[in-house]
Write an enzyme that holds these catalytic residues in place. Sequence first.
Site, PDB file in Angstrom:
ATOM      1  CD  GLU A  24      -2.907   1.118   2.379  1.00 29.04           C
ATOM      2  OE1 GLU A  24      -3.119   0.040   2.954  1.00 29.04           O
ATOM      3  OE2 GLU A  24      -3.598   2.139   2.568  1.00 29.04           O
ATOM      4  CG  ASN A 167      -9.474  -1.131   1.654  1.00 33.43           C
ATOM      5  OD1 ASN A 167      -8.884  -2.192   1.437  1.00 33.43           O
ATOM      6  ND2 ASN A 167      -9.383  -0.482   2.795  1.00 33.43           N
ATOM      7  CD  GLU A 168     -10.420  -2.656   5.940  1.00 30.25           C
ATOM      8  OE1 GLU A 168     -10.411  -1.692   6.728  1.00 30.25           O
ATOM      9  OE2 GLU A 168      -9.645  -3.612   6.056  1.00 30.25           O
ATOM     10  CE1 TYR A 233      -5.807  -5.430   8.387  1.00 30.51           C
ATOM     11  CE2 TYR A 233      -3.537  -6.088   8.751  1.00 30.51           C
ATOM     12  CZ  TYR A 233      -4.502  -5.509   7.945  1.00 30.51           C
ATOM     13  OH  TYR A 233      -4.158  -5.020   6.700  1.00 30.51           O
ATOM     14  CD  GLU A 282      -5.916  -4.580   3.687  1.00 31.69           C
ATOM     15  OE1 GLU A 282      -5.787  -4.312   4.895  1.00 31.69           O
ATOM     16  OE2 GLU A 282      -6.329  -3.750   2.848  1.00 31.69           O
TER      17      GLU A 282
HETATM   18  O1  AHR Z   1      -4.049  -0.490   8.958  1.00 30.40           O
HETATM   19  C1  AHR Z   1      -3.942  -0.460   7.552  1.00 30.40           C
HETATM   20  C2  AHR Z   1      -5.275  -0.622   6.983  1.00 30.40           C
HETATM   21  O2  AHR Z   1      -5.886  -1.817   7.472  1.00 30.40           O
HETATM   22  C3  AHR Z   1      -5.432  -0.793   5.481  1.00 30.40           C
HETATM   23  O3  AHR Z   1      -5.117   0.364   4.743  1.00 30.40           O
HETATM   24  C4  AHR Z   1      -6.892  -1.117   5.464  1.00 30.40           C
HETATM   25  O4  AHR Z   1      -7.297  -1.824   4.334  1.00 30.40           O
HETATM   26  C5  AHR Z   1      -7.107  -1.936   6.746  1.00 30.40           C
HETATM   27  O5  AHR Z   1      -8.054  -1.344   7.570  1.00 30.40           O
END
Ligand code: AHR
Length: 497
Positions: A24, A167-168, A233, A282
């Site tokens: 990114e 994206n999100e 994450y 991701e």
């Molecule tokens: O923390 C980075 C971000 O994590 C990315 O840009 C996004 O896609 C996700 O929320």
Amino acid sequence: MNYEINEKRETGRISPMIYGHFIEHFHRQIYGGIFDPESPLSDEDGFRTDIIEAMREIRVPVLRWPGGCFVSSYHWRDGVGQQRQPSFDKAWRVEDPNTFGTDEFVKLCRKIGCEPYICTNAGTGTAEEMSDWVEYCNLEREGKYAKMRIANGFQSPHRVKYWSIGNENYGAWEIGAKSADEWGRLTAESAKMMKHVDPDIELSAAALADINWNVNLLHSCGQYLDWISIHQYWDMMPEVHDPADYDACMAYTADIGRTVDEVRGILTAMRLEKRIKIAFDEWNLRSWHHPNVHTVRQGRTREDYILPRDKNDDNSTYTMADAVFAACFLNSMIKNCDIVGMANFAPILNTRGCIYSYGGGIVRRSTYYVFELFAKHMTGNAVDVWTDGGSETMEVRAKNGRTQSVAVIDVAAASHDGKLSISLVNKHRTKSKTVTLRVPGVRGRAVMYTVNGKSADSYNDVGRDEIKITERVVGDVDGAVTVTADAHSVNVITIER
Ligand code: AHR
């Protein structure tokens, strides 16, 4: 502990793209990372050749770009042509020089030997802007954008096969966030226009483990989609940089398969599970650290919101916990390979990446070696693995202070051209584990590859190579093999006829 591996019971084809990556426009991933024209280590195009070589060594199959949150206010035309003007990146609140754009990205992918995967701007962007981007990349010469590419020196189309819409956009932190209803409409119209330009592209759209969002998306746009994108994450640190310790990271391994299960359920309920695959595009144990940006109150000084990003570069963060978690994640993708066709480590370089770069070279962090082993050996067809004795569990203390029970051992298996590969992860912080792998009907020579360091908290850094791959010949195998997996280790046992 015994595990049964039935090589004849194939559970799906493992797509090489589950070993994919993401990069990114954030901090030092692009500028000062892979793209550093002033560096003596860079080639004629400004790309760091040592980083490209490291990416080739882990056989990067697909690279997603340019974001991530960055993309939701990015306009691709700012990044092509001879006269590039800097933009203000409203996502990360820095100036983007636009000297790295679409043409540079595609050129980079050709040098790495991977597929480019472009994520489009569905935040401030439009269906037309997204489809114009496909015109620029994939039409021979029809229309102004293909002619623009030719004028920029690229006679042949870039032939970008993989695209995602947004994206999100479901998240309040995302620029141009959308409601589920808005998302369904925008993705449908964008997908329609993009496929009108090039019906051969494979198209994804941003999703998550949320029934309302996904049902709206799939009802409105499912007929155009080949993929559905999800992100996750686990060790969340966007605002406060407090990395989870080894045991807390092991606690997260109990949660790895949940999101795929939930999205699989929605696809199945809508009878789409045979046509639409999951792109886990991701993922990382650790979220990125960027305080005072995903917040209503924005940072006002460099100390507030720019300088803290350097904390992502602390290599001591990335220990055997990251390698063990990554191996458990990839094992889960292998076991779900009938519906997961792509996964992208976020990111590949710097921030939380498997490669760290600095002026004089690179550091291969612990996760790098997991990708090196899996991309090389865990290929072909996933085969069934089970344990007849019930897998041993251990109690670990999660980051929230609660006790979490997790399996000590994690196993997956793959068969490819007469080679059986078994990934065997021992999550225990201190104890080695002896495991018997029963492989009825399999005879051959076994070799065991191990990613490990001296302790669970080992890490690599500049001038510090604690973690590496070791190789040991186990011997001839006839129907079963017993191995000892060291504490906090990632192992791949190959049995070749
Ligand atoms: O923390 C980075 C971000 O994590 C990315 O840009 C996004 O896609 C996700 O929320």
